[in-house]
Design a protein around this motif. Structure first.
Motif, PDB file in Angstrom:
ATOM      1  N   LYS A   1      21.146  15.994   2.906  1.00 53.87           N
ATOM      2  CA  LYS A   1      19.634  16.101   3.777  1.00 53.87           C
ATOM      3  C   LYS A   1      19.116  14.924   4.057  1.00 53.87           C
ATOM      4  O   LYS A   1      18.491  14.837   5.314  1.00 53.87           O
ATOM      5  CB  LYS A   1      18.241  16.587   3.042  1.00 53.87           C
ATOM      6  CG  LYS A   1      17.438  16.817   3.086  1.00 53.87           C
ATOM      7  CD  LYS A   1      16.179  17.425   2.457  1.00 53.87           C
ATOM      8  CE  LYS A   1      16.531  17.147   0.857  1.00 53.87           C
ATOM      9  NZ  LYS A   1      15.350  17.368   0.290  1.00 53.87           N
ATOM     10  N   TYR A   2      19.058  13.402   4.011  1.00 58.14           N
ATOM     11  CA  TYR A   2      18.768  12.487   4.655  1.00 58.14           C
ATOM     12  C   TYR A   2      19.759  11.775   5.126  1.00 58.14           C
ATOM     13  O   TYR A   2      20.203  11.139   4.942  1.00 58.14           O
ATOM     14  CB  TYR A   2      18.307  11.024   3.217  1.00 58.14           C
ATOM     15  CG  TYR A   2      17.020  11.964   2.303  1.00 58.14           C
ATOM     16  CD1 TYR A   2      15.957  12.407   2.528  1.00 58.14           C
ATOM     17  CD2 TYR A   2      17.456  12.851   1.006  1.00 58.14           C
ATOM     18  CE1 TYR A   2      14.530  13.043   2.408  1.00 58.14           C
ATOM     19  CE2 TYR A   2      15.986  13.681   0.205  1.00 58.14           C
ATOM     20  CZ  TYR A   2      15.348  13.122   0.479  1.00 58.14           C
ATOM     21  OH  TYR A   2      14.145  14.531   0.336  1.00 58.14           O
TER      22      TYR A   2
ATOM     23  N   ILE B   1      17.663   3.989   0.925  1.00 57.66           N
ATOM     24  CA  ILE B   1      16.308   3.765   0.196  1.00 57.66           C
ATOM     25  C   ILE B   1      16.538   2.139  -0.149  1.00 57.66           C
ATOM     26  O   ILE B   1      16.960   1.952  -0.216  1.00 57.66           O
ATOM     27  CB  ILE B   1      16.973   4.866  -0.989  1.00 57.66           C
ATOM     28  CG1 ILE B   1      17.028   5.758  -0.938  1.00 57.66           C
ATOM     29  CG2 ILE B   1      14.770   4.351  -1.782  1.00 57.66           C
ATOM     30  CD1 ILE B   1      17.068   6.595  -2.027  1.00 57.66           C
TER      31      ILE B   1
ATOM     32  N   GLY C   1      11.103  18.548   1.140  1.00 55.17           N
ATOM     33  CA  GLY C   1      11.613  18.732  -0.190  1.00 55.17           C
ATOM     34  C   GLY C   1      10.218  18.969  -1.237  1.00 55.17           C
ATOM     35  O   GLY C   1       8.904  18.565  -0.600  1.00 55.17           O
TER      36      GLY C   1
ATOM     37  N   SER D   1      23.159   5.340   0.875  1.00 52.21           N
ATOM     38  CA  SER D   1      23.050   4.841  -0.384  1.00 52.21           C
ATOM     39  C   SER D   1      24.513   5.723  -1.218  1.00 52.21           C
ATOM     40  O   SER D   1      25.560   6.287  -0.632  1.00 52.21           O
ATOM     41  CB  SER D   1      21.403   5.826  -0.893  1.00 52.21           C
ATOM     42  OG  SER D   1      21.129   6.431   0.528  1.00 52.21           O
TER      43      SER D   1
HETATM   44  P1  ADP Z   1      12.740  15.670  -2.351  1.00 51.85           P
HETATM   45  O1  ADP Z   1      14.458  15.372  -1.647  1.00 51.85           O
HETATM   46  O2  ADP Z   1      12.920  17.226  -2.298  1.00 51.85           O
HETATM   47  O3  ADP Z   1      12.027  14.711  -2.138  1.00 51.85           O
HETATM   48  P2  ADP Z   1      13.812  14.164  -4.447  1.00 51.85           P
HETATM   49  O4  ADP Z   1      13.429  13.822  -6.267  1.00 51.85           O
HETATM   50  O5  ADP Z   1      15.321  14.892  -4.640  1.00 51.85           O
HETATM   51  O6  ADP Z   1      12.976  14.964  -3.765  1.00 51.85           O
HETATM   52  O7  ADP Z   1      14.336  12.904  -3.674  1.00 51.85           O
HETATM   53  C1  ADP Z   1      13.165  11.801  -3.554  1.00 51.85           C
HETATM   54  C2  ADP Z   1      12.703  10.944  -2.645  1.00 51.85           C
HETATM   55  O8  ADP Z   1      14.251  10.154  -2.565  1.00 51.85           O
HETATM   56  C3  ADP Z   1      13.109  11.893  -1.928  1.00 51.85           C
HETATM   57  O9  ADP Z   1      12.086  11.965  -1.140  1.00 51.85           O
HETATM   58  C4  ADP Z   1      13.665  10.862  -0.067  1.00 51.85           C
HETATM   59  O10 ADP Z   1      12.725   9.890   0.444  1.00 51.85           O
HETATM   60  C5  ADP Z   1      14.625  10.069  -1.772  1.00 51.85           C
HETATM   61  N1  ADP Z   1      16.098  10.063  -1.561  1.00 51.85           N
HETATM   62  C6  ADP Z   1      16.428  10.864  -2.452  1.00 51.85           C
HETATM   63  N2  ADP Z   1      18.083  10.991  -1.859  1.00 51.85           N
HETATM   64  C7  ADP Z   1      18.588  10.666  -0.854  1.00 51.85           C
HETATM   65  C8  ADP Z   1      19.035  10.121   0.136  1.00 51.85           C
HETATM   66  N3  ADP Z   1      20.216  10.451  -0.643  1.00 51.85           N
HETATM   67  N4  ADP Z   1      19.076   9.065   1.337  1.00 51.85           N
HETATM   68  C9  ADP Z   1      17.663   8.725   1.683  1.00 51.85           C
HETATM   69  N5  ADP Z   1      17.282   8.945   0.471  1.00 51.85           N
HETATM   70  C10 ADP Z   1      17.002   9.339  -0.713  1.00 51.85           C
END
Ligand code: ADP
Length: 624
Positions: A530-531, A562, A585, A614
């Motif tokens: 997703k990211y 991140i 999300g 990440s």
């Molecule tokens: P959601 O994906 O539903 O927003 P998560 O708890 O899975 O919630 O993730 C929390 C936040 O962490 C996300 O909103 C995102 O900003 C960040 N995040 C999670 N996984 C990644 C990733 N692989 N790369 C970048 N940011 C990430």
């Protein structure tokens, strides 16, 4: 017999050397009197030592005594004259108060030199009355102080004690003194029982005498009157000769000189040289004070060697009460003195040790008591704390369970009315479809969207609350299987995003809940996809490494990354690090991940930075 020339030369040489330090040059106080002591005997005999002990009184009385030793022989003729001249010259400057002469050779020399050394009085020792009256003027100012041993008494006492029926007389007659001693003894023998035979062993080689002594018949006694040579040309002291005889003798040996005691001579009436020394001291002090000295004194006494009394089978009763006893018998205490001392020392040491031990034990016991008291106190405290901890853990567990139950119930029950709101909104939209203006339709869409979003949030809470709720026992879960299931579900999404996924071929197995582990990696891999960054195709990798007792599995992507400051926050419930519009999300996924990992006894963390992709690490306990 005439003395050899070589011997005479030696005596003269010795005297000549001693002249190198003339007596007159000695720095003596004006009040000291000088006495010349001429001895017929060698300097190093025990009798001389005993005599010196007796002479101490004279030394301390301020009398200086000068010794000349003639070694038992007297030169005759010219040599005698030369020697007399030498001695006279040596003492020329000294004002002699007296001359003491011990033995016949010394008496003759003293008489010869007297006119040349100031004519002092002469004191004679161990000289017969006949010789004395030839050499001095007894009674006038000279003294024949100590006459020779009273041999009759010595012989009589020896016969009484030994009950001998035979006497063997051993000694030398060749020297002038020896001849005198033999003469005296012969006269004394006339006074004893004529039935007692007397064997004369005179001037015999010592080894023959030793043999004879060993073979003597019982009830025999030896009377020894000094030997100064072994009879084969070698000089020997009379003490050594006595010792050699005594070693093998089958008969007790008696004599008339105390100084022989300790050399195997039993004792008896003996002449004591120490007593003699004391008497000389008295006489000299009288002379130096201008008084008349005693004319003669007794210097004989009864002395016995206890070890020999025992050896010859006599007892203390056999000797007179007043007899001096050398090597006296030890009484019990003396006999066991060292045993007693050792025993007392051992007892004392033991007592000290016991006291120390008792003290050490006491302090150890006290320490142990204190320790056990402390231990009891500690145990009580630990008990109290454990009870408190157990209670609070139980409380915590109960309130956690209640909270989770509450969240579960609330979220579960909330969905029902929410679904109703959503359904009726949809129904309304459908009925009013055509009559609604554009603005109302937008409002309607927002309301439906809000209801859906709320449903998603509630679902998230439900999912979070569900983790660990069911107490399913852990099993061995091969992570390769888990990843395969997850990637199968994601494969279409990956290919749609033009991405690639690499999975380590040797992923380990861990103990855990298969459903929860699948959920964990669904979330991580889903986020990785997703990211992703808009400007590059997505690259995802699943790998692992062993870290001590843990297996660290990672999911790495090349996405948006991140910021380090947000690494912890990312795991919070409903925490989103990106705007809602940009990425869909609820912000619950990573919170669920952390709860699953912790439920498995592991840890989860992020290595990442903005724009750099990440890496999510999951460390789980390695299976044993
Ligand atoms: P959601 O994906 O539903 O927003 P998560 O708890 O899975 O919630 O993730 C929390 C936040 O962490 C996300 O909103 C995102 O900003 C960040 N995040 C999670 N996984 C990644 C990733 N692989 N790369 C970048 N940011 C990430």
């Amino acid at each position: 017999m005439r003395p050899s020339w070589s011997w005479c030369s030696l005596v003269l040489l010795a005297l000549a050397m001693s002249l190198a330090a003339p007596v007159g040059s000695r720095a003596d106080g004006p009040d000291r009197s000088h006495v010349l002591f001429i001895s017929s005997f060698p300097r190093d005999i025990p009798a001389q030592a005993a005599l010196d002990r007796g002479l101490t009184d004279a030394y301390t009385g301020g009398i200086e005594i000068h010794f000349e030793f003639l070694d038992q022989r007297l030169p005759h003729g010219d040599i005698a004259e030369g020697l007399a001249a030498l001695v006279a010259r040596k003492y020329r400057g000294v004002r002699l108060s007296a001359i003491v002469a011990w033995g016949l050779p010394a008496a003759e020399l003293a008489s010869a030199i007297r006119p040349t050394v100031g004519d002092p009085p002469i004191i004679l020792l161990e000289i017969s009355e006949a010789d004395a009256s030839r050499l001095i003027h007894p009674g006038a100012r000279d003294v024949n102080l100590i006459v020779r041993p009273a041999y009759e008494r010595s012989l009589g006492e020896a016969l009484r004690l030994s009950k001998a029926e035979r006497i063997v007389l051993v000694g030398e007659t060749k020297s002038p003194s020896g001849a005198v001693r033999f003469g005296d003894l012969s006269r004394a023998l006339e006074t004893i029982d004529p039935k007692i035979p007397v064997e004369l062993e005179l001037d015999q080689p010592l080894d023959m005498l030793v043999e004879r002594a060993a073979a003597l018949p019982p009830r025999t006694m030896i009377f020894y009157f000094l030997i100064f040579g072994d009879g084969r040309g070698a000089a020997i002291t009379p003490f050594e000769a006595a010792r050699r005889l005594a070693e093998s003798s089958g008969a007790p040996i008696f004599s008339a000189w105390e100084s022989l005691m300790g050399s195997g001579v039993v004792g008896g009436y003996v002449l004591s040289h120490e007593t003699m020394g004391r008497e000389i001291s008295k006489a000299l002090r009288a002379i130096t004070r201008g008084e008349t000295p005693p004319t003669s004194v007794a210097s004989m006494r009864l002395v016995y060697d206890w070890s020999l009394i025992e050896r010859w089978g006599w007892s203390r009763r056999d000797v007179a009460e007043e007899a001096v006893m050398l090597n006296p018998p030890l009484n019990r205490i003396e006999q066991y003195r060292w045993h007693i001392v050792a025993a007392v020392a051992v007892i004392a040491i033991l007592a000290v040790l016991v006291v120390l031990l008792a003290r050490a034990l006491r302090s150890r016991n006290a320490a142990l008591d204190a320790l056990s008291r402390e231990r009891t106190m500690l145990a009580e405290r630990v008990g109290e704390r454990t009870a408190a901890l157990t209670a609070s853990t139980r409380d915590l567990e109960r309130s956690n369970a209640e909270l989770e139950q509450f969240a579960y119930v609330v979220s579960h029950d909330l969905r029902q009315p929410l679904r109703m709101v959503a359904s009726y909104l949809t129904l309304l939209e459908r009925r009013l479809g055509g009559s609604l203006d554009e603005e109302c339709r937008t409002f309607m869409a927002f309301a439906v969207d809000g209801a859906k979003r709320m449903d998603a949030l509630i679902m998230g809470i439900l999912e979070y609350a569900r983790v660990g709720r069911r107490q399913v026992p852990f099993e061995e879960v091969p992570l390769a299987d888990v990843i395969r299931d997850v990637t199968t579900d994601l494969s279409s999404a990956i290919s749609a995003a033009d991405g690639t996924l690499g999975v380590a071929p040797d992923l380990p197995s861990v103990r855990g809940n298969r459903i929860e582990l699948t959920r964990l990696f669904e979330n991580l891999l889903g986020n990785a996809l997703k990211y992703r960054a808009a400007d590059r195709p997505s690259e995802i990798e699943v790998g692992w490494r062993r870290e001590g007792a843990e297996c660290a599995i990672w999911v790495r992507d090349n996405g948006i990354g991140i910021a380090p400051a947000d690494h912890d926050r990312a795991f919070g419930i409903f925490q989103r690090l990106v705007p809602d519009r940009a990425y869909e999300g609820t912000g619950i996924g990573l919170a669920v991940c952390r709860k699953i990992v912790e439920h498995h006894g592991g840890r989860i963390w992020i290595e990442s930075d903005i724009g750099l992709g990440s890496r999510f690490f999951v460390a789980l306990p390695a299976p044993r």
